[in-house]
Scaffold this motif. Structure first.
Motif, PDB file in Angstrom:
ATOM      1  N   SER A  56       0.873  -1.293  -0.017  1.00  0.00           N
ATOM      2  CA  SER A  56       0.035   0.261  -0.164  1.00  0.00           C
ATOM      3  C   SER A  56       0.851   1.178  -0.019  1.00  0.00           C
ATOM      4  CB  SER A  56      -0.789   0.082   1.270  1.00  0.00           C
ATOM      5  OG  SER A  56      -1.373   1.198   1.461  1.00  0.00           O
ATOM      6  N   VAL A  57       1.083   2.137  -0.850  1.00  0.00           N
ATOM      7  CA  VAL A  57       1.683   3.295  -1.208  1.00  0.00           C
ATOM      8  C   VAL A  57       0.983   4.230  -0.174  1.00  0.00           C
ATOM      9  CG1 VAL A  57       2.199   5.385  -2.446  1.00  0.00           C
ATOM     10  CG2 VAL A  57       2.187   2.960  -3.538  1.00  0.00           C
ATOM     11  N   ARG A  58       1.771   4.639   0.818  1.00  0.00           N
ATOM     12  CA  ARG A  58       1.364   5.774   1.855  1.00  0.00           C
ATOM     13  C   ARG A  58       1.574   7.281   1.765  1.00  0.00           C
ATOM     14  NH1 ARG A  58      -1.987   2.830   4.872  1.00  0.00           N
ATOM     15  NH2 ARG A  58      -1.278   1.527   6.351  1.00  0.00           N
ATOM     16  N   ARG A  59       2.655   7.303   0.920  1.00  0.00           N
ATOM     17  CA  ARG A  59       3.072   8.675   0.422  1.00  0.00           C
ATOM     18  C   ARG A  59       3.792   8.942  -0.756  1.00  0.00           C
ATOM     19  NH1 ARG A  59      -0.106   9.409   4.078  1.00  0.00           N
ATOM     20  NH2 ARG A  59       0.151  10.709   5.869  1.00  0.00           N
ATOM     21  N   ARG A  60       3.534   9.703  -1.655  1.00  0.00           N
ATOM     22  CA  ARG A  60       4.170   9.844  -2.864  1.00  0.00           C
ATOM     23  C   ARG A  60       4.946  11.307  -2.737  1.00  0.00           C
ATOM     24  NH1 ARG A  60       1.794   8.917  -8.836  1.00  0.00           N
ATOM     25  NH2 ARG A  60       2.874   6.720  -8.163  1.00  0.00           N
ATOM     26  N   ILE A  61       6.030  11.255  -3.065  1.00  0.00           N
ATOM     27  CA  ILE A  61       7.017  12.363  -2.924  1.00  0.00           C
ATOM     28  C   ILE A  61       7.431  12.759  -4.188  1.00  0.00           C
ATOM     29  CG2 ILE A  61       8.876  13.646  -2.065  1.00  0.00           C
ATOM     30  CD1 ILE A  61       6.874  13.151  -0.043  1.00  0.00           C
ATOM     31  N   ILE A  62       7.356  14.053  -5.144  1.00  0.00           N
ATOM     32  CA  ILE A  62       7.496  14.188  -6.455  1.00  0.00           C
ATOM     33  C   ILE A  62       8.681  15.524  -6.203  1.00  0.00           C
ATOM     34  CG2 ILE A  62       7.097  15.001  -8.446  1.00  0.00           C
ATOM     35  CD1 ILE A  62       4.180  13.714  -7.747  1.00  0.00           C
ATOM     36  N   MET A  63       9.942  14.988  -6.907  1.00  0.00           N
ATOM     37  CA  MET A  63      10.680  16.300  -6.667  1.00  0.00           C
ATOM     38  C   MET A  63      11.610  16.418  -8.004  1.00  0.00           C
ATOM     39  SD  MET A  63      13.878  14.545  -4.152  1.00  0.00           S
ATOM     40  CE  MET A  63      12.465  13.996  -2.865  1.00  0.00           C
ATOM     41  N   SER A  64      12.451  17.484  -8.192  1.00  0.00           N
ATOM     42  CA  SER A  64      13.015  17.778  -9.270  1.00  0.00           C
ATOM     43  C   SER A  64      14.227  16.902  -9.159  1.00  0.00           C
ATOM     44  CB  SER A  64      13.514  19.133  -9.413  1.00  0.00           C
ATOM     45  OG  SER A  64      14.461  19.802  -8.318  1.00  0.00           O
ATOM     46  N   PRO A  65      14.903  16.536 -10.355  1.00  0.00           N
ATOM     47  CA  PRO A  65      16.270  15.854 -10.357  1.00  0.00           C
ATOM     48  C   PRO A  65      17.550  16.714  -9.206  1.00  0.00           C
ATOM     49  CG  PRO A  65      15.536  15.809 -12.628  1.00  0.00           C
ATOM     50  CD  PRO A  65      14.586  16.846 -11.702  1.00  0.00           C
ATOM     51  N   VAL A  66      17.330  17.826  -9.519  1.00  0.00           N
ATOM     52  CA  VAL A  66      18.311  18.520  -8.694  1.00  0.00           C
ATOM     53  C   VAL A  66      18.163  18.248  -7.302  1.00  0.00           C
ATOM     54  CG1 VAL A  66      19.345  20.869  -8.232  1.00  0.00           C
ATOM     55  CG2 VAL A  66      18.890  20.180 -10.425  1.00  0.00           C
ATOM     56  N   HIS A  67      16.961  18.408  -6.855  1.00  0.00           N
ATOM     57  CA  HIS A  67      16.540  18.353  -5.299  1.00  0.00           C
ATOM     58  C   HIS A  67      16.826  16.870  -4.848  1.00  0.00           C
ATOM     59  CE1 HIS A  67      14.892  19.390  -1.701  1.00  0.00           C
ATOM     60  NE2 HIS A  67      14.037  18.352  -1.718  1.00  0.00           N
ATOM     61  N   ALA A  68      16.402  15.816  -6.046  1.00  0.00           N
ATOM     62  CA  ALA A  68      16.682  14.461  -5.657  1.00  0.00           C
ATOM     63  C   ALA A  68      18.206  14.398  -5.197  1.00  0.00           C
ATOM     64  CB  ALA A  68      15.801  13.673  -6.475  1.00  0.00           C
ATOM     65  N   LYS A  69      19.111  14.633  -6.127  1.00  0.00           N
ATOM     66  CA  LYS A  69      20.485  14.727  -5.919  1.00  0.00           C
ATOM     67  C   LYS A  69      20.960  15.472  -4.598  1.00  0.00           C
ATOM     68  CE  LYS A  69      24.580  14.679  -8.856  1.00  0.00           C
ATOM     69  NZ  LYS A  69      25.253  14.971  -9.789  1.00  0.00           N
ATOM     70  N   ARG A  70      20.420  16.472  -4.377  1.00  0.00           N
ATOM     71  CA  ARG A  70      20.795  17.092  -3.109  1.00  0.00           C
ATOM     72  C   ARG A  70      20.271  16.298  -1.698  1.00  0.00           C
ATOM     73  NH1 ARG A  70      18.934  23.219  -4.637  1.00  0.00           N
ATOM     74  NH2 ARG A  70      20.828  23.521  -6.008  1.00  0.00           N
ATOM     75  N   THR A  71      19.155  15.759  -1.983  1.00  0.00           N
ATOM     76  CA  THR A  71      18.633  14.820  -0.941  1.00  0.00           C
ATOM     77  C   THR A  71      19.530  13.899  -0.853  1.00  0.00           C
ATOM     78  OG1 THR A  71      16.188  15.765  -1.403  1.00  0.00           O
ATOM     79  CG2 THR A  71      16.287  13.494  -0.299  1.00  0.00           C
ATOM     80  N   LEU A  72      19.930  13.015  -1.831  1.00  0.00           N
ATOM     81  CA  LEU A  72      20.819  11.843  -1.907  1.00  0.00           C
ATOM     82  C   LEU A  72      21.834  11.995  -1.078  1.00  0.00           C
ATOM     83  CD1 LEU A  72      21.334   8.774  -2.560  1.00  0.00           C
ATOM     84  CD2 LEU A  72      22.296   9.834  -4.916  1.00  0.00           C
ATOM     85  N   ALA A  73      22.419  13.373  -1.399  1.00  0.00           N
ATOM     86  CA  ALA A  73      23.989  13.847  -0.589  1.00  0.00           C
ATOM     87  C   ALA A  73      23.529  14.062   0.760  1.00  0.00           C
ATOM     88  CB  ALA A  73      24.529  15.030  -1.352  1.00  0.00           C
ATOM     89  N   ALA A  74      22.570  14.548   1.241  1.00  0.00           N
ATOM     90  CA  ALA A  74      21.935  14.758   2.540  1.00  0.00           C
ATOM     91  C   ALA A  74      21.943  13.736   3.359  1.00  0.00           C
ATOM     92  CB  ALA A  74      20.911  15.653   2.784  1.00  0.00           C
ATOM     93  N   LEU A  75      21.144  12.371   2.534  1.00  0.00           N
ATOM     94  CA  LEU A  75      20.842  11.349   3.171  1.00  0.00           C
ATOM     95  C   LEU A  75      22.253  10.342   3.506  1.00  0.00           C
ATOM     96  CD1 LEU A  75      18.913   9.214   4.105  1.00  0.00           C
ATOM     97  CD2 LEU A  75      18.725   8.397   1.800  1.00  0.00           C
ATOM     98  N   ASN A  76      23.162  10.551   2.309  1.00  0.00           N
ATOM     99  CA  ASN A  76      24.444   9.832   2.822  1.00  0.00           C
ATOM    100  C   ASN A  76      25.072  10.401   3.776  1.00  0.00           C
ATOM    101  OD1 ASN A  76      24.463   7.728   0.708  1.00  0.00           O
ATOM    102  ND2 ASN A  76      25.007   9.229  -0.891  1.00  0.00           N
ATOM    103  N   ASP A  77      25.191  11.803   4.098  1.00  0.00           N
ATOM    104  CA  ASP A  77      25.732  12.415   5.015  1.00  0.00           C
ATOM    105  C   ASP A  77      25.141  11.989   6.309  1.00  0.00           C
ATOM    106  OD1 ASP A  77      27.399  14.458   6.076  1.00  0.00           O
ATOM    107  OD2 ASP A  77      26.017  15.399   6.589  1.00  0.00           O
ATOM    108  N   ASN A  78      23.783  11.855   6.411  1.00  0.00           N
ATOM    109  CA  ASN A  78      23.292  11.609   7.696  1.00  0.00           C
ATOM    110  C   ASN A  78      23.465  10.046   7.946  1.00  0.00           C
ATOM    111  OD1 ASN A  78      21.365  13.469   9.079  1.00  0.00           O
ATOM    112  ND2 ASN A  78      21.449  14.146   6.891  1.00  0.00           N
ATOM    113  N   ILE A  79      23.588   9.103   7.099  1.00  0.00           N
ATOM    114  CA  ILE A  79      24.032   7.744   7.317  1.00  0.00           C
ATOM    115  C   ILE A  79      25.130   7.719   7.676  1.00  0.00           C
ATOM    116  CG2 ILE A  79      24.169   5.339   6.148  1.00  0.00           C
ATOM    117  CD1 ILE A  79      21.218   6.057   6.461  1.00  0.00           C
ATOM    118  N   LYS A  80      26.002   8.468   7.160  1.00  0.00           N
ATOM    119  CA  LYS A  80      27.482   8.309   7.603  1.00  0.00           C
ATOM    120  C   LYS A  80      27.635   8.825   9.099  1.00  0.00           C
ATOM    121  CE  LYS A  80      30.570   9.944   4.963  1.00  0.00           C
ATOM    122  NZ  LYS A  80      31.583  10.746   4.005  1.00  0.00           N
ATOM    123  N   LYS A  81      26.982   9.775   9.606  1.00  0.00           N
ATOM    124  CA  LYS A  81      27.240  10.257  10.683  1.00  0.00           C
ATOM    125  C   LYS A  81      26.225   9.380  11.959  1.00  0.00           C
ATOM    126  CE  LYS A  81      26.995  15.182   9.491  1.00  0.00           C
ATOM    127  NZ  LYS A  81      26.327  16.439   9.159  1.00  0.00           N
TER     128      LYS A  81
END
Length: 105
Positions: free
Chosen positions: A52-77
């Motif tokens: 069951s899909v609970r949430r759909r998030i739609i973002m620009s490719p640039v924002h997705a790339k920034r989100t990926l970088a932020a997620l990687n940084d948070n996982i490392k921390k």
């Protein structure tokens, strides 16, 4: 002009009680088109066919790339503070799994 890190630190977010409760997801399906990255956060439950899909998030490719970088940084921390996150083993044939495992990236 302040850099983006300073701007982020000064950003004040408001959150409603309903949103603050969060939504549990144990599966994300990611798709894209030329202008958007779409993340469908879903929930797989034992004994229930499909997800069951609970949430759909739609973002620009640039924002997705920034989100990926932020997620990687948070996982490392997180791992520096709490230790390495171990991925669970994939089920073996004969294991009881109530749903199909979707491919791992």
């Amino acid at each position: 002009m302040a850099n983006s890190k300073e701007q982020q630190q000064n950003l004040k977010l408001s959150i409603s009680p309903e949103v603050a409760e969060g939504t549990y997801s144990n599966l994300v399906v990611i798709s894209h088109n030329p202008t958007e990255i779409i993340l469908d956060f879903a929930q797989l439950l034992p004994g229930i066919e499909g997800a069951s899909v609970r949430r759909r998030i739609i973002m620009s490719p640039v924002h997705a790339k920034r989100t990926l970088a932020a997620l990687n940084d948070n996982i490392k921390k997180y791992e520096q503070q709490f230790g390495t996150i171990e991925e669970p083993r994939m089920p073996m044939q004969g294991d009881t799994v109530p749903y199909d495992i979707i491919g791992k990236a």
